[in-house]
Motif scaffolding. Structure first.
Motif, PDB file in Angstrom:
ATOM      1  N   UNK A  17       0.832  -1.195   0.000  1.00 60.46           N
ATOM      2  CA  UNK A  17       0.000   0.000   0.000  1.00 60.46           C
ATOM      3  C   UNK A  17       0.868   1.247   0.000  1.00 60.46           C
ATOM      4  N   UNK A  18       0.286   2.347  -0.491  1.00 60.27           N
ATOM      5  CA  UNK A  18       0.968   3.631  -0.435  1.00 60.27           C
ATOM      6  C   UNK A  18       0.677   4.284   0.917  1.00 60.27           C
ATOM      7  N   UNK A  19       1.704   4.891   1.507  1.00 62.58           N
ATOM      8  CA  UNK A  19       1.516   5.608   2.758  1.00 62.58           C
ATOM      9  C   UNK A  19       0.980   7.004   2.450  1.00 62.58           C
ATOM     10  N   UNK A  20       0.697   7.774   3.484  1.00 59.92           N
ATOM     11  CA  UNK A  20       0.209   9.139   3.295  1.00 59.92           C
ATOM     12  C   UNK A  20       1.261  10.034   2.648  1.00 59.92           C
ATOM     13  N   UNK A  21       2.525   9.656   2.773  1.00 58.22           N
ATOM     14  CA  UNK A  21       3.607  10.430   2.163  1.00 58.22           C
ATOM     15  C   UNK A  21       3.994   9.882   0.783  1.00 58.22           C
ATOM     16  N   UNK A  22       3.112   9.090   0.193  1.00 57.48           N
ATOM     17  CA  UNK A  22       3.294   8.501  -1.142  1.00 57.48           C
ATOM     18  C   UNK A  22       4.497   7.571  -1.258  1.00 57.48           C
ATOM     19  N   UNK A  23       4.836   6.878  -0.189  1.00 59.99           N
ATOM     20  CA  UNK A  23       5.861   5.847  -0.247  1.00 59.99           C
ATOM     21  C   UNK A  23       5.150   4.506  -0.273  1.00 59.99           C
ATOM     22  N   UNK A  24       5.688   3.580  -1.057  1.00 61.87           N
ATOM     23  CA  UNK A  24       5.061   2.267  -1.196  1.00 61.87           C
ATOM     24  C   UNK A  24       5.664   1.312  -0.185  1.00 61.87           C
ATOM     25  N   UNK A  25       4.830   0.675   0.630  1.00 60.29           N
ATOM     26  CA  UNK A  25       5.269  -0.303   1.613  1.00 60.29           C
ATOM     27  C   UNK A  25       4.823  -1.688   1.171  1.00 60.29           C
ATOM     28  N   UNK A  26       5.786  -2.585   0.983  1.00 57.18           N
ATOM     29  CA  UNK A  26       5.473  -3.956   0.593  1.00 57.18           C
ATOM     30  C   UNK A  26       4.779  -4.694   1.727  1.00 57.18           C
ATOM     31  N   UNK A  27       3.818  -5.505   1.378  1.00 55.59           N
ATOM     32  CA  UNK A  27       3.190  -6.403   2.344  1.00 55.59           C
ATOM     33  C   UNK A  27       3.838  -7.767   2.216  1.00 55.59           C
ATOM     34  N   UNK A  28       3.713  -8.550   3.236  1.00 60.80           N
ATOM     35  CA  UNK A  28       4.309  -9.878   3.243  1.00 60.80           C
ATOM     36  C   UNK A  28       3.668 -10.792   2.199  1.00 60.80           C
TER      37      UNK A  28
END
Length: 125
Positions: A17-28
């Protein structure tokens, strides 16, 4: 398994998902798709696997192997010594820094692990 099944599985899997700061965080959930292509990997000793699966960072005493020329702050896939991918992390030290680090130095920062399936099953899907 047909090619259409593989494509359907990849499309229906949440990679992150994208964070509020537009960084993409991978999920497991992306681990099985990304692990075979990861250029930088860390292998844990059996004694350190449980600690990583509880959400702790990787320390040098638990380090089994690390890919040569892994740069500092690079994303890595964490494996068991039997080459089973168990999570993601970020290298806290380069390969050369790891050789001279003390046993309690942090080698990789924890990001995600397969234990998250159990800990937060409702929020991952």
């Amino acid at each position: 398994m047909s090619m259409s099944t593989i494509i359907f599985e990849a499309i229906s899997t949440c990679f992150g998902k994208f964070t509020k700061t537009n960084k993409f965080r991978l999920h497991i959930t992306a681990l099985t798709y990304i692990a075979p292509y990861a250029p930088f990997k860390i292998w844990l000793k059996p004694s350190a696997e449980q600690q990583f699966l509880y959400g702790h960072h990787v320390i040098k005493s638990g380090l089994g192997r690390i890919t040569e020329n892994t740069p500092k702050h690079q994303g890595v896939v964490i494996h068991t010594m039997s080459d089973i991918p168990i999570g993601f992390g970020v290298a806290a030290r380069s390969t050369t820094e790891c050789r001279h680090a003390d046993p309690l130095a942090t080698i990789a920062f924890h990001q995600a692990d397969i234990g998250e399936y159990i800990r937060s099953e409702e929020t991952l899907t």
